[in-house]
Design an enzyme around this catalytic site. Sequence first.
Site, short mmCIF file in Angstrom:
data_model
loop_
_atom_site.label_atom_id
_atom_site.label_comp_id
_atom_site.label_asym_id
_atom_site.label_seq_id
_atom_site.Cartn_x
_atom_site.Cartn_y
_atom_site.Cartn_z
N ASP A 1 0.81 -1.22 0.00
CA ASP A 1 0.00 0.00 0.00
C ASP A 1 0.85 1.26 0.00
OD1 ASP A 1 -2.04 -1.80 0.06
OD2 ASP A 1 -2.65 -1.39 2.12
N ASN B 1 -7.03 -12.05 3.27
CA ASN B 1 -7.84 -10.93 3.73
C ASN B 1 -9.29 -11.36 4.02
OD1 ASN B 1 -6.16 -8.61 3.99
ND2 ASN B 1 -5.93 -8.60 1.77
#
Length: 575
Positions: free
Chosen positions: A234, A343
Amino acid sequence: MTPEPQEITRRDDGVDLGDTVGLVHGPATDPDAERVVRETLTAAGVQTIVDGEAAVTVRLGADADGLPAEGYVVSVGDNQIVLAGADPRGTFYAAQTLAQLVQGNHVDGVEIRDWPTMRYRGSIEGFYGTPWSHADRLDHLDYLGTHRMNTYEYAPKDDPYHREQWRDPYPADKLAELGELIERSLRNKVDFTFALSPGLSIRYTDDGDFQALLAKFEALYALGARAFNVALDDIEYEKWHSSEDEEKYGPGGGGAGHAQSDLLNRIQREWVATKPDLAPLQMVPTEYYNVDETPYKQALREQMDSAVVVHWTGIGVVPEQITSAQAAEAKAVFGHDILIWDNYPVNDYAHARILLAPYSGREPGLADQVVGVISNPMNQAGVSKLALYSFAEFGWNPATYDEDASWHRAIAERAGGDAETIAALEVFADLTTYDGKLHLVNAPVLAAKTAAFWETWRAGDLAGAIADLEPYFEAIENAPATIRDGVSDPSFADEAGAWLDASFLWAQALRTSLRLLEAVAEGNSSDVATTRDQINHLVTQAESIRDTRLPHSTTHPRIGDGVVDAFLKQAIETA
């Protein structure tokens, strides 16, 4: 028994523990395994535990030859219980298995040989939003230990010292908390993995930044941490933070991969390799979510030290499926051991939801391609245990993993085995199924029941339609109170509180909509207007509820949306 053992044979004989049990163990026997055994015997009603043999004897810590790491043997019969591990962690798991086998003061006869299929099993606290509390983390580590999971990765995005202020040392109070987490991890045979996320500002050619990173690692090493991760997810990897970096590495993903490889190689060779007690170094790549051949992945494959373990989330950030073929592609394209950062049930992207559906879409053959699968949980630590239960079963023995059966066992554990609470949790979980990623159908049980209602209604049998459906609406209405009273873990009810409150109000609106339809059938226009107003008021109340945690505090909890609201809309339109 959970996770299901690799090999288990039932015996005809068992052991009645009685009042006194002998405990035989060597001087090097794992003390945490002994602690679990003593706690289990005491809970079973044993009043005296003597050192040495007795009429009933537990033999703890003998070598379990021929088993893989973390493997263990349990043998129960002939008035003795043998708990043997391939290593201290295996002995600890043998003790945990005994705790599951005891029923009252009795243990059924059994022979177990067991070992984990995957090396890494557990969780990574890697979500955005409100991090877990210190108490949450301590409790979570206990949960991992009792479910034979061996990995906890500390990587909360909203811990400033993990990410934005990664260079800064932890304040003394925060460092003390991390030390307590490490101690609790050791007690539960969990590898506390400290992750640092320097990618927002690191200067790869600056030795000062490198030394700041090592200093952060050294501080955790001094507390007992022995596993470390450099998370470079990210970030804008084409954005350099110094002209020296840009000049050395050049533009594009290939340059970023080269820079990151240099950083990881230096950590591996100048730090990790000098400490023989460290676990393999881990990294989270910037391209963590696909198997496309790119200059970035090529750089990691060709330049990064082969000892480094690479995290990968699948074909997508939150993929519906992860197959063994995809994992094989990931291993090939990255050129390193792959650890799946899964996730699920993370809900930082699902601002209005807690995710209580089964852990699904992961092939057992993944174990042939990856070194492990770890869960990125929800902002709600206690609620996340529902999914973590299945992660434990999948990581230990994926060949026998049944997602629905595992989900039902997880529900039963949260309910403490109480049938009424189990039923209430299943009703509530049905309303919190949809995540838009793994599970694309919301409230499937309720949807089927409301569809059947309208079919019966259209056939002219309103009374029959209501008689069939209203008991389920009533079950939804009663579920929040039943769950609050019956769950074994109070944190579940606390963390799910906003969704439980919303469920109660939506259920009242659903039941009121049945009164609306009755008023329509009776031609009572006054009651039609009154009940319609009641429905709107209940909906307004439900949509005013907020959870206290970010990002969920920004909107109201979603409960069976697309099903509940659709039923209410159709009822009002009918009126």
